[in-house]
Design an enzyme around this catalytic site. Structure first.
Site, PDB file in Angstrom:
ATOM      1  N   ARG A  34       0.827  -1.213   0.000  1.00 40.59           N
ATOM      2  CA  ARG A  34       0.000   0.000   0.000  1.00 40.59           C
ATOM      3  C   ARG A  34       0.860   1.262   0.000  1.00 40.59           C
ATOM      4  O   ARG A  34       1.886   1.319   0.645  1.00 40.59           O
ATOM      5  CB  ARG A  34      -0.972  -0.059   1.177  1.00 40.59           C
ATOM      6  N   ASP A  59     -15.679   2.833   1.916  1.00 37.34           N
ATOM      7  CA  ASP A  59     -15.572   1.448   2.384  1.00 37.34           C
ATOM      8  C   ASP A  59     -16.820   0.626   2.058  1.00 37.34           C
ATOM      9  O   ASP A  59     -16.836  -0.592   2.269  1.00 37.34           O
ATOM     10  CB  ASP A  59     -15.283   1.420   3.895  1.00 37.34           C
TER      11      ASP A  59
HETATM   12  C1  S3P Z   1      -9.852   5.197   7.235  1.00 39.08           C
HETATM   13  C2  S3P Z   1      -9.797   5.974   6.111  1.00 39.08           C
HETATM   14  C3  S3P Z   1     -10.098   5.470   4.772  1.00 39.08           C
HETATM   15  C4  S3P Z   1     -10.844   4.142   4.843  1.00 39.08           C
HETATM   16  C5  S3P Z   1     -10.213   3.191   5.803  1.00 39.08           C
HETATM   17  C6  S3P Z   1     -10.229   3.779   7.204  1.00 39.08           C
HETATM   18  C7  S3P Z   1      -9.512   5.819   8.532  1.00 39.08           C
HETATM   19  O1  S3P Z   1      -8.889   5.262   4.069  1.00 39.08           O
HETATM   20  O2  S3P Z   1     -10.919   3.565   3.559  1.00 39.08           O
HETATM   21  O3  S3P Z   1     -10.916   1.959   5.832  1.00 39.08           O
HETATM   22  O4  S3P Z   1      -9.791   5.211   9.592  1.00 39.08           O
HETATM   23  O5  S3P Z   1      -8.977   6.936   8.523  1.00 39.08           O
HETATM   24  P1  S3P Z   1      -8.178   6.438   3.213  1.00 39.08           P
HETATM   25  O6  S3P Z   1      -7.690   7.467   4.161  1.00 39.08           O
HETATM   26  O7  S3P Z   1      -7.031   5.757   2.501  1.00 39.08           O
HETATM   27  O8  S3P Z   1      -9.223   6.942   2.272  1.00 39.08           O
END
Ligand code: S3P
Length: 429
Positions: free
Chosen positions: A122, A316
């Protein structure tokens, strides 16, 4: 055996509370660990992802007592962490590694952060670049792009930064680094991402101002321990909401679900599709709104078109929205969602591939999908790609399909929702 068999559901009824919110559980451990004194976290999610954050702070010297549903944290303040003697294992959790990078950038010792094979693919440049600009020394694999990350924190300078992609993980990482930086850190995001960090930190005493897409944080205030209650996770409830809509005669009530508007974009989309969903008993706990959600099945759904600006508030929920789209009249289009390719799996590819196996028509684009609705799904052998949300979304598809669906790699649900299949079974009995 890491697989489960499901058959078409004739029944989907009951009332329950979903598991506690994953994003808020992470943040509660982080804020409490950086605060001075005692904090109690009530209704903490004991799933693999938030436990990665909890173990990380223990490795950094924080005294955290796991008392069942409640977690007692005895913090020593933002400067009270100590160097971990080992690599910090962030498991599968993007939130752990990115938010922790912000914290460790402000700490004058050496840290190495790594995780499982999915996490090590990632992208981390999105946090490494701004944190380096603030003064942290960070090195990462593959020309500073992927974990493991090696961080030597130090005295940070505040920056004014526009985040190129809407990401709560990047925003939160910089807010946390901002606690340590001299001056005022100002962050602007291109679209509103989940705002749990901004909501929680002021309760611990942080000076944060939010103005639309702009968040600013002043350093210098000591955080003080406080108690936090974690609401139910809308993202976990979403699988059951869609399940109820797709199963004839279904009727479910989900109580105590977080309905923070930065998270509940799916509700608006499902209502636009014609879903029968009622929200009641709206209240607020620990700065977060929560409510009860009632939904029943049988309404004829119609396709919708989802464009980029709607994506952050349902990021999500993409996998389960794809399942809903297979049963809606017309072609559902989801675009502007290229971020989904770099989640726990490539969720655009995973959903297109697995839904096609069940007989759905899905056309893949770099930034989204077209799904032709009113497909009669058929039971198949389904792969989860080790991705909890793919496993759960495809389980709901399995309840709608004719015949038996076998889902492989179901232990991935433990990332966010231990007990998911037991819960599902209870409602279908
Ligand atoms: C999250 C932010 C989101 C989400 C992840 C949880 C968080 O990711 O998809 O499941 O807890 O801040 P991104 O910041 O990469 O969009």
């Amino acid at each position: 055996m890491d697989r489960i068999e499901l058959n078409k559901a004739e029944h989907f009824k009951g009332e329950f509370s979903p598991t506690p919110d994953k994003s808020i559980s992470h943040r509660a451990v982080i804020c409490a660990s950086l605060a001075k004194g005692k904090s109690i976290i009530r209704n903490f999610l004991k799933a693999e992802d938030p436990m990665s954050t909890l173990h990380a702070f223990r490795a950094l010297g924080v005294d955290i007592d796991d008392r069942g549903e409640d977690i007692l944290v005895n913090g020593k303040g933002i400067h009270g962490l100590r160097e971990s003697s080992d690599v910090i294992d962030c498991g599968n959790s993007g939130t752990t590694i990115r938010l922790l990078s912000g914290v460790l950038s402000g700490n004058p010792f050496f840290s190495v952060l790594s995780g499982d094979s999915s996490l090590r693919k990632r992208p981390m440049a999105r946090v490494i670049e701004p944190l380096s600009r603030m003064g942290a020394e960070i090195l990462a694999r593959a020309e500073n792009r992927y974990p493991p990350l090696a961080i030597k924190g130090g005295s940070l300078q505040a920056i004014t930064y526009s985040i190129p992609v809407a990401s709560a993980q990047v925003k939160s990482s910089l807010i946390l680094a901002g606690l340590y930086a001299s001056g005022e850190t100002v962050i602007t995001e291109p679209a509103k991402s989940r705002d749990h960090t901004e909501r929680m930190l002021p309760a611990f005493g942080a000076e944060i101002a939010v103005n639309g897409l702009r968040v600013s944080i002043k350093s210098g205030t000591e955080l003080q321990g406080t108690d936090v209650y974690v609401p139910g996770d809308f993202s976990s409830a979403a699988f059951f909401i869609v399940g109820a809509l797709l199963i004839k005669n279904a009727d479910i009530t989900i109580t105590g679900v977080g309905i923070n508007p930065t998270r509940t974009g799916l509700l608006g989309v499902l209502k636009e599709m014609g879903a029968d969903i009622e929200i009641s008993r709206i209240r607020e706990v620990s700065g977060e709104p929560l409510a009860d959600i009632h939904c029943s099945g049988g309404a004829a759904l119609k396709a919708v078109s989802i464009t980029k600006e709607k994506i952050p508030a349902l990021i999500d929920e993409f996998p389960i929205l794809c399942v809903a789209a297979t049963q809606a009249a017309g072609i559902t289009t989801i675009r502007g969602a290229e971020e989904l390719r770099i989640k726990e799996s490539d969720r655009i590819r995973s959903m297109a591939t697995e839904l096609r196996k069940m007989g759905a028509e899905a056309e893949e684009f770099e930034d989204g999908l077209n799904i032709k609705g009113r497909s009669s799904l058929k039971g198949s052998e389904i792969e989860s790609y080790g991705d909890h949300r793919i496993a759960m979304a495809m389980a709901i598809a399995g309840l709608v399909a004719e015949g038996t669906t076998t889902i492989h790699g179901v232990s991935s649900v433990n990332i966010s929702f231990p007990g998911f299949f037991q819960h599902l079974r209870k409602l279908t009995l």
